[in-house]
Design an enzyme around this catalytic site. Structure first.
Site, PDB file in Angstrom:
ATOM      1  CE1 TYR A 105      -4.434   1.277  -0.283  1.00  0.00           C
ATOM      2  CE2 TYR A 105      -3.644   2.605   1.765  1.00  0.00           C
ATOM      3  CZ  TYR A 105      -4.462   2.444   0.518  1.00  0.00           C
ATOM      4  OH  TYR A 105      -5.527   3.614   0.313  1.00  0.00           O
TER       5      TYR A 105
ATOM      6  CE  LYS B 111     -20.851 -19.907 -15.900  1.00  0.00           C
ATOM      7  NZ  LYS B 111     -22.315 -20.662 -16.183  1.00  0.00           N
TER       8      LYS B 111
END
Length: 463
Positions: A115, A170
């Site tokens: 970060y 899915k």
């Protein structure tokens, strides 16, 4: 029409306790069998000289059937039911997917790189060269699974929230079968323009777009527009995935009966997204005579107000499905349960091929025509020859993403189908084995390789 076959969709676990004496377990299993329950695993939770506590897994045919099974067990003398839970609901509880970090964050230095401030260097590198987004972000392996909830499975327009369990599933399949990260995007709009604009807006995050459970005819326009306006692969699985696996299965079925795709007459029942896509891909593969039926019968040139998609396949004949199927070589069902009768099947040509893919209940139950067909296929896992889209879409996206394809072409779909079909050795080909198992680990790599070759042939591969 109600399917009374027990299956895992209605699986339950019964936790019960009873005196530990001979014959008690047999009495419980006999009670389950007496009402048609299908026994699964039996686990011992606790066993002492006086009592036995067990968890028994049972498959039922419906919610009502599950209640009958529990009632039958509860009536066995000296048996006490401690708990009953629905295994399918338990599996979905809390969702089926999660987001996990690929790297640990245990030290200040790791945080500084992952970060701020280190991430700023990566941002500037991508700003200077946008192609670097594929090297340094999830875009290189991330697919959006997009729906508006307007055509969820065979259940209809349930909306985006109710569609989410399917889209989560899915995403699981992408990960398990092709190592692709995928995330469900369920849109709270069924406006075509809004869907197109929304997907375009979120596209920078994703390396591909999988459209799912969007009703016809809007799905055709949405897919076409997104393919034209995005530079990443767009694939409507209900259309193209179904078409690929159907062509693969039919290729092998025709080998078995020694007929050619060019010479057979094919009847497709169902003119939605799947039916029209199957017809298009079969035509591209060389099929000659294709008749499509919808709820009003044969899609005929004599019928007024046909959609553009239906006009493409309108024929000079007219009549009902029963009339269309007479002397046909192949029936492909992507419609509703029970529309095909044994008499219709018996009216077909010699060595008929029937692919009844309505799910969970097919257009005809296979056991009704077992002696009347050369090959029978369904969309279900509890019958041979399951036409399952998981044979196609993971490998299609794996191949398309790996070669950085800008789109999915017809040739890529054809080659994917032929790759799936090729996995059945001629010596292994028989009426109950025309298509690989969904768990065959060769499938996704074979499809991915075929898709990459086709992408390069078509000039859409960027890597």
């Amino acid at each position: 029409m109600v399917d009374l076959t027990p299956n895992p969709s209605f699986s339950l676990t019964i936790c019960l306790t009873y005196p530990n004496r001979a014959g008690m377990l047999a009495s419980v299993t006999q009670a389950i069998a007496s009402v048609g329950g299908q026994l699964g695993e039996i686990m011992v939770v606790e066993k002492t000289r006086k009592i036995a506590t067990r968890e028994i897994t049972v498959d039922a045919a419906s919610t009502e059937h599950a209640e009958q099974i529990v009632q039958a067990v509860s009536e066995v003398p000296d048996v006490q039911i401690l708990n009953v839970y629905d295994r399918t609901f338990n599996l979905h509880r809390g969702g089926k997917i999660s987001v996990n970090s690929k790297i640990p964050l245990k030290h200040q230095s790791e945080l500084a790189m992952a970060y701020t401030p280190g991430v700023g260097r990566i941002c500037k590198a991508i700003a200077s060269d946008p192609e670097q987004v594929y090297s340094f972000t999830i875009k290189s392996n991330m697919v959006a699974v997009v729906t508006d909830g307007s055509a969820v499975l065979g259940l209809g327009n349930l909306g985006p929230e109710a569609a989410l369990p399917v889209m989560e599933g899915k995403a699981m399949l992408f990960k398990e079968f092709a190592g692709i990260d995928a995330f469900p995007i369920c849109l709270a709009t069924q406006d075509t323009d809004q869907i197109v604009e929304t997907v375009k807006t979120i596209a920078p995050v994703f390396g591909g777009i999988n459209l799912e459970d969007i009703s016809a005819p809007r799905c055709f326009d949405i897919e076409a527009r997104l393919r034209q306006e995005l530079d990443i692969p767009v694939f409507h699985d209900d259309q193209n995935g179904t078409a690929i696996v159907t062509l693969a299965a039919l290729t092998n079925a025709l080998k078995l009966v020694k007929k050619s795709l060019e010479d057979v007459r094919i009847v497709i029942n169902g003119a939605g997204a799947a039916g029209m896509a199957v017809a298009r891909l079969l035509r591209k593969a060389g099929a000659g005579a294709i008749w499509i039926c919808d709820s009003q019968g044969i899609i005929s040139t004599k019928r007024p107000n046909l959609t553009e998609q239906k006009q493409e396949f309108a024929v000079d004949a007219s009549g009902t499905l029963a009339g269309a199927i007479g002397n046909a070589d192949v029936f492909i069902g992507v419609s509703v349960p029970g529309v095909l009768t044994p008499d219709m099947v018996r009216s077909m040509a010699n060595k008929p091929i029937v692919m009844a893919m309505a799910n969970p209940i097919p257009e005809i139950q296979p056991e009704l025509v077992v002696d009347d067909v050369a090959v029978m296929a369904t969309g279900r896992s509890d019958y041979p020859n399951q036409i399952n889209n998981v044979l196609a879409f993971p490998g299609v996206f794996r191949g398309a993403i790996d070669c950085r394809a800008s789109s999915i072409t017809v040739n890529m779909c054809l080659e994917a189908a032929f790759a799936i079909a090729s996995l059945i050795n001629p010596s292994d080909l028989d009426r109950e084995h025309i298509i690989p198992s969904a768990f065959d680990e060769r499938v996704a790599p074979a499809v991915a390789a075929a898709v990459q070759r086709a992408a390069r042939q078509d000039g859409v591969a960027c890597h």
